[in-house]
Each structure stands twice: as C-alpha cells, then as structure tokens.
Design an enzyme around this catalytic site. Structure first.
Site, short mmCIF file in Angstrom:
data_model
loop_
_atom_site.label_atom_id
_atom_site.label_comp_id
_atom_site.label_asym_id
_atom_site.label_seq_id
_atom_site.Cartn_x
_atom_site.Cartn_y
_atom_site.Cartn_z
N HIS A 1 42.17 -63.33 -6.62
CA HIS A 1 40.70 -63.41 -6.50
C HIS A 1 40.06 -62.08 -6.89
O HIS A 1 39.79 -61.23 -6.02
CB HIS A 1 40.34 -63.79 -5.07
CG HIS A 1 38.95 -64.30 -4.91
ND1 HIS A 1 38.57 -65.57 -5.30
CD2 HIS A 1 37.83 -63.73 -4.39
CE1 HIS A 1 37.29 -65.75 -5.02
NE2 HIS A 1 36.82 -64.65 -4.48
N ARG B 1 33.72 -71.07 -6.66
CA ARG B 1 33.30 -70.14 -5.62
C ARG B 1 32.62 -70.81 -4.43
O ARG B 1 32.99 -70.57 -3.29
CB ARG B 1 32.35 -69.08 -6.21
CG ARG B 1 32.99 -68.26 -7.31
CD ARG B 1 32.12 -67.12 -7.77
NE ARG B 1 32.05 -66.04 -6.80
CZ ARG B 1 31.52 -64.85 -7.04
NH1 ARG B 1 30.97 -64.60 -8.21
NH2 ARG B 1 31.48 -63.91 -6.12
N TYR C 1 41.10 -51.39 10.07
CA TYR C 1 41.33 -51.33 11.51
C TYR C 1 41.81 -52.65 12.10
O TYR C 1 42.27 -52.68 13.23
CB TYR C 1 40.03 -50.93 12.23
CG TYR C 1 39.51 -49.57 11.84
CD1 TYR C 1 40.31 -48.43 11.99
CD2 TYR C 1 38.24 -49.43 11.31
CE1 TYR C 1 39.83 -47.19 11.62
CE2 TYR C 1 37.75 -48.19 10.95
CZ TYR C 1 38.55 -47.07 11.10
OH TYR C 1 38.08 -45.84 10.74
#
Length: 786
Positions: free
Chosen positions: A76, A29, A120
């Site tokens: 993931h 990570r 968006y």
C-alpha cells in the site's frame, strides 16, 4: 529520439483521466468488498500481519511501526499515516463492533483522543481476524501482483465471517459514498443459515424475526420501528435514529441522570462540553452540573435541580445535543464482476448482501475442497509408489545397490516397477529406518485413510447440497465461537418526552427595547427613556414589558410579522443588535410596530361595542392590531396567529401592491379613534371599528381617499380627548390632529379628510416612543396605561 508532441482534445483527456481517477478511488481505496467487508488498506494490513509477520492472535505483539512499514513497502504505497489510521480503527472497540486488531498501548478513546504514535504502540491480530485468512493458503482466492509487481497480494480474503455486516463501513469516494451500520454477528449468521435452509426467504421475513436491526458498539437505543427498518433494508438507504440510554439514580435528597451508553460515532468529550454549555448559558435550568465518571463503560452524570423533572431535561438534551443522533444508511459496496480481479460498485439490499457472501463462501469452500483433494491425491500417489516398492523390497534394494548413482537408480526402479518420477524421487529420499516392517504397515494404514478422505471430498465436490451443509456447519461454529449479546436495544419501551421551549427558560421580568432603526435589546430595569443608550442619530421607539418566557413581535413595512422569544433577545446595556441579525429581512425592510405577548400590555377588544362593518363573529376578548399602508389601505387582524416564534421568513399579515408599504401597526381595543394624515396635508379621524377585521393576510379596506400621488404619512390611535397625531410641514410648522378641533371631528372611513395646511405639504410625524408603564399594584392580568 524525443517523442513528438501530439494534439489531444482537452475535454476528452480530462474526462478520461478523471474517470480513471474516480474508479481508482472507488475500487482501490474508499469502498469495501461485499465478500470480506474490507477496504484495500485494511485487507493489506491483515494479510501482511498474517502472511509476512505471522502476527496471529497467539503471537507476541509487534511494534505498529514495523507493521506499517511492511504494508507500505510491499502492498500500500499511500503513506504511513493512512495505513496506521486504518489499523488504529480496526483496533478500537468503540469503532468496530468486532475489532480485528488487538492493540497494545494507546489506541485512542471514545472521547476523541488520538492514538499514540506508531513507534509507541504494538499490535497483533484478533482471533476473529484469523477467520478471515485461515483458508488463504489453500488456493481459495485469486492473487494479483502488488503495485510494483514484486510480490503477490490477494484480491479478496477468504472470509469465514460476514465482516461487512457485522462491522459496517464508512467511506467517501468520487460521486458515491458508503455508510453501512454494524450488526450483531449471531443475528447475521442466523440470517445466512435461514437463507441456506430457505433460499426464497424475503427481507420482510428476516427483519425483526432474525435481524433485529443494527447493533452499534457503543450501544444506545434504536428508535426506528420494524416497518422503517424493513424499508431501509429494502432500499439500501435510509436514516436510523439512535438515542442514549439513561437512568435515574438517587443519593439521599439528590437525584442524578446517568447516561450509560451514547449513539455511534458520538465524541463523548464533545458531548459533555455541549451539555455543559447549555447549563452555563442557563438554557437547561433543570440540570445544575455534569461530569464524566466513565471508566471502561460510559457513565455521564448530570445532577438535577431539586424538584426538577428529569424527563423535561432529557427532552431538551435529545433535541439540542448528540444524545440523540442520526445514522444515514447507504449500503453501497463493491460486488463481483465478470473480471475476477476487479469488483464494481453497487447499492445492495440486505438479501443481496447476504447472497453475495453465501455465494462467495460456496466458492471458497469448493476451492478449498478441491485443493485438499489435490493434496490428498498427490499423497496417495506417493504412498502407492511405496506400496508397490514394498511388495518386492529386496529387488528394489538390489537395483539401487547395482546402480551407478541416483539418476541411474531412478531409471532402473521406474523401468522395473512401473512407477513415475515423482514416486521414484520420494522412494529414493526415504530414510533407511522407514524400511522396517512397522513403518511399512503405517504407510499402508495412511494410504487407506487418505483414500477414504479423498472419496469423501470427491463426494462433496459431486454434490452441491453436501457442500451447503459444510458452509452451514462452519457458520454455526462461527456463531458459537464469536456470537455475543446485542448491545443496541430495539423494540425497547421508549418514553415519549414532550418538548416545550418554555420549560427551559428561566422566567425573569425584563424590558424589551427597540430603536427606530431596529436595534433590539433587553434590560432588567431602567430609570427613564433618556438613560437608555442608542446610537447617534437613532432614537428609542418602543420600551415594552415582558417575561423571558413571552415573545416579542416585530411588524415591518413589508407587511410581515417576525416573532422571537424575549429570552433570545440580547441582554445588554449597550446599543443592542440589529433585528435583521435574527431574521431574513428584504432590502429596505424596517420595523414599524412592536408588541410583546405579555398580557399586561395588550389591550383586548371591549365588550358591548358591535362592529361597524358587519363582522359575523364577536370580537370581544380578542387581541387585535391595526395596520394602514401608504396607499390608504387598512385592516384589523388578530394577534393570536403571530405570538408563537416564527421562522426567519416571518409571517404575512397584509398583502401590499408593488411599491406600497405599511406605515404603522398598533394594538387596539375597539374604542379608539384613528387619527390619520397624508403627505398632501389632509387629516382624517374615524372610529377604529370601521376598519374590517380579517382572519388572514389581506389587502384590507380603504381608510382614506387619496388623490393623485398623495400617500398616507402616518396614523395613530387616540384613546383620550387630547390624544392626536402631531405632524410637521415643509415650512417647519406643526399641527396636531385631534378630536377636540372642530375641523377634525370624527367622520367616516374612506373620505378625503380635511386640509391641514393651505400651502406646502407634510414631511414627517412626531410620535413619542411607545413606553408601557406598569403600576406597582399590577397583577399581570390586564392592559396597562401608555
């Protein structure tokens, strides 16, 4: 059957599971890989965009939500927001020196604005990102199963660009962290080429000559010199100091400071807010206004006061705002281990980082060449089958026509021509038009070409030196395609700006007021002592004049002096703030003396009065203080060492034995008499010059000889005949120790003094507030009346 519970050692289990968690955070990570410079989430985003969604730089934009969903569903499983945040950062040109994602829509700003929701925005890969993935289909890197074993994902991307150095990385793992600054692509590639040409090249030879230093996306000026940078790149850690770029612009009579770049990771909106706060609080009198005129480029404009010095203003801003910032370098990353599927964390230096990338490039190029050779040999093998068939095409056609089907035809062709099943399959699948004479010639030409290519690739595999030339050539091509001009200035002429706190304080005359309980404030004026507000049970102790550019010194019973600027004393008509709020007082520590550095109120040692204790140097013109402790020790010391602002710990002026404390500290000019009283009722007067002058903290000399448990109650300095120390007995009677009374006639320091009372003892002294009254015609050059 249910599983039977087993006993385990808690400390061992906790340790084992915590280590597993820590390694998972470190390797899966938080830390980037030295080879492709990516963290797992970044690698998975780019791989999903390239392999699954085909979102290369020339494709149409795709909704970010679709990209995040693809990554989360297959690679993931850590939440959509973490994936989207990572993708947003890869699209921000102020976060990455060379962005990897081409974002369409609101992807945040240097002002700290968040990106729009993923539903968006749209995205696709940048051209540079393709250079990280283009070779992945040629078996150049290892793959491993994804989190649920349904698909495969790459362990690392076959990066053609040194992404870790050019884009940097930031991450916090468990027990370790990384903070790698970005660099200029052209400089890093030049360093890689230099290492190929001269493997023995040192870091010292590279830094400065090839790698100038970090190159931040927001520009700025790097203040570290070449020697400091070498040390950082050797150790893999250190601190970079970056400063904003600025210039002066004029518009008629007005002058402006214009900031054109800011340090890396500095929020521009927050920066402007901080500058505005300093202007509003009048801490930056040289600047009257600040505004943001930025578009795509940074442009922060500050209007200067007429006649103000821009250098003085910038010196303040560099010290008190993020216009000058520090970047703490930590070159920690994941490096290859013996297990090809797992990398291990390590702190590396510059050369190690470059070496790991070059070795990886050699491995990728070798595997790519081997793959291409295998593909060529496979094609050559098929073409050789066609060549064999075309040698006796009529017989081949006859065998096919006479066969019972495809399987029978294949057996007959293999038996007659000596070709294998793969060649036979290709022949049987050939379209009839390819049996034309022209097609046969094209196949023979292709075969010759493929054999030549295969020989060339085999030559590369047999010669490592030739492969290094391939790596070098590809790096040169990358530099030509993506190299750009450095943004962060290094070795630039940086003007040394002097910082002086007084330059930023507006000079205003005021009064510093300190109560006996140690509450402090300042006011521009007052009518008389009775109008000054104090808390119930408290009383005003000192009212002293000063300028906001002067300092005020607080002397405490613990033998310490604490100094602060009068400008920092709270301006209020209320009770004021406790002095302890500004300093680190010990338990029971309290103020017993106060002076300001205003020359109008300070008395200096008078001339033509030789010391009575044999001082070697003249005291004339020196500003001195007198302190006496309860045990009867006394000293004179110079105020000069205490006028500059102190730390919260203050400065020691008198060394005290355990249980002892200072009773009073006053300013003297050498002409005064000391009036002193003890609790057992003894009074003593002697000349102040009998007290030794010391140059540093000391225990001092004996002021009065005390007997038994007697202790000094208080003292004051007498300048006039009627001056004295008023004390009160335990029976309520009052007595004034003054020189006009025969029993208190001045004697010498160190004797027992005279009895003030026959019975009882003294309980307190009555000293009026210290109020310095300035005359109307005062010119500010001398001491004042008290």
């Amino acid at each position: 059957m249910p599983t039977q519970p087993t006993d385990v050692a808690l400390h061992k289990t906790a340790q084992e599971r915590y280590l597993n968690y820590a390694m998972s955070v470190i390797t899966s990570r938080a830390l980037p890989d030295v080879r492709d410079g990516l963290k797992p989430v970044q690698r998975r985003i780019l791989y999903a965009m390239y392999a699954n969604l085909r979102l290369t730089h020339d494709a149409k934009y795709r909704k970010s939500a679709a990209i995040v969903g693809e990554v989360m569903g297959k690679y993931h499983p850590h939440g959509d927001q973490s994936i989207y945040d990572a993708m947003v950062r890869m699209a921000q040109d102020f976060s990455l020196r060379y962005p990897l994602v081409d974002g369409h829509g609101n992807f945040g700003s240097v002002d700290g604005d968040s990106a729009a929701a993923m539903r968006y925005t749209e995205a696709r890969m940048m051209p540079l990102a393709s250079e990280l993935l283009d070779e992945i289909k040629k078996q150049t890197v290892a793959f491993r199963p994804n989190y649920d074993g349904t698909v495969q994902e790459p362990v690392v991307l076959p990066a053609q660009v040194p992404n870790l150095l050019i884009n940097g990385a930031t991450g916090i793992a468990v027990g370790m962290a990384t903070n790698i600054p970005p660099h200029n692509l052209g400089e890093v590639v030049d360093a890689l080429i230099a290492m190929i040409d001269r493997p023995e090249i040192s870091i010292d030879e590279m830094v400065g000559a090839i790698v100038k230093g970090p190159d931040f996306p927001t520009g700025g000026v790097l203040l570290n010199d070449e020697e400091e940078l070498r040390e950082i790149y050797h150790n893999g850690s250190g601190t970079l100091i970056t400063r904003a770029q600025w210039e002066i612009e004029r518009d008629g009579q007005r002058r402006y400071i214009v900031v054109t770049s800011i340090p890396y990771y500095v929020n521009k909106a927050t920066l402007i807010e901080k500058i505005a706060e300093h202007i509003i609080q009048e801490k930056l009198p040289q600047v009257v206004d600040v505004r943001d005129e930025s578009t795509n480029d940074v442009r922060v404009v500050m209007e200067l006061k007429r006649g103000a010095d821009a250098d003085v203003a910038m010196a303040y801003l560099f010290k008190h705002t993020p216009l000058e910032d520090r970047f703490h370098v930590n070159l920690t990353c994941l490096v290859p281990s013996e297990n090809p599927d797992v990398a291990q964390p390590a702190r590396v230096d510059l050369k190690m980082m470059l070496r790991y990338f070059l070795d990886f490039r050699m491995e990728v190029v070798t595997r790519r060449i081997r793959f291409e050779l295998e593909q060529l040999l496979r094609r050559i093998h098929i073409l050789e089958g066609f060549e064999t068939i075309f040698g006796d095409l009529d017989e081949a056609i006859r065998l096919i026509r006479a066969s019972e089907g495809k399987a029978d035809a294949a057996q007959k062709l293999m038996a007659h021509f000596g070709i294998d099943a793969e060649q036979t399959e290709a022949i049987l699948e050939t379209k009839l038009y390819r049996l034309a004479k022209l097609e046969i010639e094209l196949i023979r030409a292709e075969l010759a070409e493929k054999r030549a290519q295969a020989a060339k690739l085999q030559g590369l595999l047999d010669d490592e030196g030739k492969r290094w030339k391939v790596v070098r050539g590809e790096l040169v091509a990358i530099r030509g395609a993506y190299g750009d001009v450095r943004r962060t200035l290094v070795d630039a002429p940086v003007k040394e700006l002097e910082y002086s706190e007084e330059a930023y304080i507006i000079a205003e005359q005021c009064w510093v007021m300190v109560s006996r309980e140690g509450r402090i404030k300042r006011q521009k004026s007052y009518t008389d002592l009775s109008t000054i507000r104090v808390r119930e049970g408290d009383q005003m102790g000192w009212v002293l004049p000063g300028s906001t550019r002067d300092t005020v010194i607080f002397f405490t019973n613990m033998g310490r002096g604490y100094t602060m600027r009068i400008d920092d004393v709270p301006a209020t008509s209320g009770y004021g703030d406790p002095v302890q709020a500004s300093f680190d007082f010990d338990d029971g520590e309290r103020v017993v003396g106060v002076v300001t550095s205003d020359k109008r109120m300070l008395r200096t040692m008078a001339p033509d009065q030789p010391s009575l204790v044999g001082d070697e140097e003249s005291d004339e013109g020196d500003v001195q203080m007198v302190a006496i402790s309860r045990s009867g020790q006394s000293l004179r010391f110079s105020l000069e060492s205490y006028t500059d602002p102190s730390t919260v710990k203050g400065r020691l002026f008198m060394r005290l034995d355990k249980g002892d404390e200072v009773v009073n500290v006053e300013n003297c000019d050498g002409s005064e008499l000391v009036a002193l009283a003890s609790r057992d009722g003894r009074g003593l007067m002697f000349q102040v010059r009998e007290i030794s002058h010391v140059k540093g903290p000391a225990k001092g000399v004996r002021a009065i000889a005390l007997e038994g448990k007697d202790a000094v109650l208080d003292f004051t300095l007498c300048r006039e005949r009627l001056d004295g120390l008023e004390v009160e007995t335990n029976r309520g009677a009052r007595e004034i120790i003054r020189a006009t009374k025969a029993q208190y006639a001045p004697t010498s320091r160190g004797n027992k003094g005279k009895l003030i009372i026959q019975r009882g003892h003294l309980i307190r002294s009555h000293r009026p507030p210290v109020e310095i009254v300035l005359g109307d015609d005062d010119d500010g050059d001398g001491g004042e009346e008290e």
